[in-house]
Scaffold this active site. Structure first.
Site, short mmCIF file in Angstrom:
data_model
loop_
_atom_site.label_atom_id
_atom_site.label_comp_id
_atom_site.label_asym_id
_atom_site.label_seq_id
_atom_site.Cartn_x
_atom_site.Cartn_y
_atom_site.Cartn_z
N CYS A 113 -8.99 37.59 -2.60
CA CYS A 113 -8.95 38.15 -3.96
C CYS A 113 -10.28 38.01 -4.70
O CYS A 113 -10.50 38.67 -5.71
CB CYS A 113 -7.84 37.49 -4.77
SG CYS A 113 -6.25 37.61 -3.95
N HIS A 253 -9.13 37.68 -12.41
CA HIS A 253 -8.24 38.14 -11.34
C HIS A 253 -6.81 38.06 -11.87
O HIS A 253 -6.41 37.05 -12.47
CB HIS A 253 -8.44 37.25 -10.12
CG HIS A 253 -7.44 37.49 -9.04
ND1 HIS A 253 -7.07 38.76 -8.65
CD2 HIS A 253 -6.72 36.63 -8.27
CE1 HIS A 253 -6.17 38.66 -7.69
NE2 HIS A 253 -5.94 37.39 -7.45
N ASN A 283 -0.29 41.20 -8.61
CA ASN A 283 -1.56 40.76 -8.03
C ASN A 283 -1.99 41.78 -6.96
O ASN A 283 -1.39 41.85 -5.90
CB ASN A 283 -1.36 39.36 -7.43
CG ASN A 283 -2.61 38.83 -6.77
OD1 ASN A 283 -3.57 39.56 -6.53
ND2 ASN A 283 -2.60 37.55 -6.46
O1 UT7 Z 1 -4.62 35.75 -5.43
C1 UT7 Z 1 -4.15 34.47 -5.20
C2 UT7 Z 1 -2.71 34.59 -4.84
N1 UT7 Z 1 -1.81 33.55 -5.15
C3 UT7 Z 1 -1.55 33.06 -6.38
O2 UT7 Z 1 -2.18 33.32 -7.36
C4 UT7 Z 1 -0.37 32.14 -6.44
C5 UT7 Z 1 -0.54 31.03 -7.44
N2 UT7 Z 1 0.75 30.40 -7.67
C6 UT7 Z 1 1.65 30.90 -8.54
O3 UT7 Z 1 1.40 31.92 -9.17
C7 UT7 Z 1 2.93 30.15 -8.74
O4 UT7 Z 1 2.87 28.95 -8.00
C8 UT7 Z 1 4.20 30.96 -8.32
C9 UT7 Z 1 4.45 32.09 -9.31
C10 UT7 Z 1 4.05 31.48 -6.92
C11 UT7 Z 1 5.41 30.04 -8.36
O5 UT7 Z 1 5.56 29.46 -9.65
P1 UT7 Z 1 5.76 27.89 -9.81
O6 UT7 Z 1 6.00 27.64 -11.24
O7 UT7 Z 1 4.59 27.21 -9.17
O8 UT7 Z 1 7.07 27.65 -9.00
P2 UT7 Z 1 7.30 26.64 -7.80
O9 UT7 Z 1 6.71 27.17 -6.54
O10 UT7 Z 1 6.92 25.25 -8.25
O11 UT7 Z 1 8.86 26.71 -7.66
C12 UT7 Z 1 9.75 26.24 -8.69
C13 UT7 Z 1 11.18 26.54 -8.28
C14 UT7 Z 1 11.47 26.13 -6.85
O12 UT7 Z 1 12.79 25.64 -6.82
P3 UT7 Z 1 13.06 24.05 -6.73
O13 UT7 Z 1 12.37 23.61 -5.47
O14 UT7 Z 1 12.41 23.49 -7.98
O15 UT7 Z 1 14.54 23.96 -6.72
C15 UT7 Z 1 11.41 27.41 -6.08
O16 UT7 Z 1 12.22 27.41 -4.93
O17 UT7 Z 1 11.40 27.95 -8.33
C16 UT7 Z 1 11.91 28.41 -7.09
N3 UT7 Z 1 11.41 29.75 -6.85
C17 UT7 Z 1 12.01 30.85 -7.33
N4 UT7 Z 1 13.11 31.01 -8.10
C18 UT7 Z 1 13.45 32.27 -8.45
C19 UT7 Z 1 10.31 30.12 -6.14
N5 UT7 Z 1 10.19 31.47 -6.18
C20 UT7 Z 1 11.24 31.93 -6.91
C21 UT7 Z 1 11.63 33.22 -7.28
N6 UT7 Z 1 12.73 33.34 -8.06
N7 UT7 Z 1 10.96 34.31 -6.94
#
Ligand code: UT7
Length: 367
Positions: A113, A253, A283
């Site tokens: 990215c 980005h 993204n």
């Molecule tokens: O160009 C670079 C590309 N990548 C990025 O920029 C990614 C950077 N990271 C992020 O943007 C964030 O980490 C995400 C949007 C991917 C995730 O957000 P988060 O606040 O970091 O969530 P998390 O991964 O800490 O997950 C929190 C909870 C988890 O459940 P538990 O383990 O707390 O029970 C996940 O399983 O949310 C759950 N979860 C979802 N729930 C509903 C993960 N994805 C989803 C979903 N819908 N799509």
């Protein structure tokens, strides 16, 4: 002294829109969760017949039209992409052929990215050194083709699209003023498409294991991004001999609104100094920054003379920031009608294939 100005810009997105409500029917997620955690509401998805190259070509034609540059005037095409058409040949070569850019070199740049920032910096360096006069930089993606649509951790984030800049040499001060490029390969496994390369060639097993899809440790990437966005911005601004107060717009980005908010807090800037459109496109990797720039130029937010910081991060891990003074097209401008050049490019490509066919026959007889 030669300066590298951004004199043309263009973008292209597929027509098909995938909303959060659509995703609710595909995986265990909700519109509320996606909006709260990422800010994304919808993204564009490439249709049949669309690919990174076709979107890149559409964006490139628009950029050439704005700059008033003919395809034969391009010295180099750099395509930054995380979803190339093939491992090789380069997507940039396919774009070169479709444009009929008969005098251009062409290569892909892989910095995920951050690729668009890396590519604009490379283009500006080549121009400032006096080696090249006109460079086309394209950021083109069809990440939907690398997305596991049953993985809610990744499929909510990405979208397809392309953006392009034309950079040209000019004696007038301005254009790209500074850039900071960084990498930390110790985080290579945090965001990766594990199979399909030489490390894990594609096999039935890799496909069954879904190793040809994007795999991501979202939390780690999030932490890394919030750490580097602000500091890279500060470094690039200082390198340009400027203060943040001299900069009109930050174009980050477009990965996650929370990452952009964290950068704004770090830099002590209000969010309205940031150009944000991720709610509509998600993204789009290398395309996200030029897409945001194009929209902001179209609606009049970015004006000639404005100083911008383009700042991004991505797999690798890579990150970078670049300061540019927005110039608009150069004073001497010609009208370029893509339609006519498109026809010529098609004919040229056909004639070259025909020539290779006859060359083959002649060689066959001689051998
Ligand atoms: O160009 C670079 C590309 N990548 C990025 O920029 C990614 C950077 N990271 C992020 O943007 C964030 O980490 C995400 C949007 C991917 C995730 O957000 P988060 O606040 O970091 O969530 P998390 O991964 O800490 O997950 C929190 C909870 C988890 O459940 P538990 O383990 O707390 O029970 C996940 O399983 O949310 C759950 N979860 C979802 N729930 C509903 C993960 N994805 C989803 C979903 N819908 N799509």
């Amino acid at each position: 002294m030669v300066y590298a100005h951004i004199t043309g810009w263009g973008c292209a997105v597929p027509e098909k829109i995938l909303t959060n409500a659509d995703l609710e029917k595909m995986v265990d997620t909700s519109d509320a969760w996606i909006v709260e955690r990422s800010g994304i509401r919808e993204r564009r998805i490439a249709g049949e017949g669309e690919s990174s190259a076709t979107l890149g070509v559409r964006a490139a034609w628009r950029a050439l039209e704005v700059a008033g540059v003919r395809p034969a005037e391009i010295d180099l095409i750099i395509c930054a992409t995380s979803s190339p058409e093939h491992i090789f040949p380069a997507t940039a070569c396919i774009i070169q052929d479709k444009l009929g850019a008969s005098r251009a070199g062409a290569f892909d740049l892989s910095a995920a990215c951050s690729g668009f920032i890396y590519a604009v910096h490379m283009a500006a360096q080549a121009i400032r050194s006096g080696a090249l006069k006109t460079v086309l930089v394209v950021g083109a993606e069809t990440l939907s083709r690398l997305t596991d649509w049953s993985d809610r951790n990744t499929c909510i984030l990405f979208g397809d699209g392309a953006g392009a800049f034309v950079l040209q040499a000019s004696r007038q001060p301005g254009g790209v003023l500074s850039a900071v490029l960084r990498a930390d390969g110790s985080g290579a496994d945090l965001l990766t498409v594990p199979a399909g390369g030489s490390r894990h060639p594609a096999t039935l097993e890799t496909v069954k294991a879904g190793m040809h899809y994007i795999h991501m440790d979202g939390r780690e990437v999030f932490r890394f991004a919030t750490r580097v966005m602000g500091s890279a911005t500060q470094e690039a601004v200082a390198q340009a001999g400027l203060d943040l107060a001299d900069v009109r717009w930050i174009v980050p980005h477009q990965a996650n609104i929370r990452i952009i908010e964290a950068a704004a807090r770090f830099l002590k800037l209000p969010l309205d100094r940031f150009i944000v459109n991720l709610e509509r496109y998600g993204n789009t990797s290398t395309a996200s920054i030029p897409l945001a720039v194009c929209e902001a130029v179209a609606d009049g937010r970015i004006q000639p003379g404005d100083r911008l910081v383009l700042v991004g991060f991505g797999a690798g891990l890579t990150w970078g920031a670049l300061v540019a003074e927005w110039s608009g097209p150069l004073a001497v401008q010609r009208r370029v009608r893509p339609g006519m050049y498109r026809l010529w490019a098609g004919l040229r490509s056909f004639l070259r294939r025909l020539a290779r066919f006859f060359e083959g026959l002649v060689w066959g007889r001689k051998a």
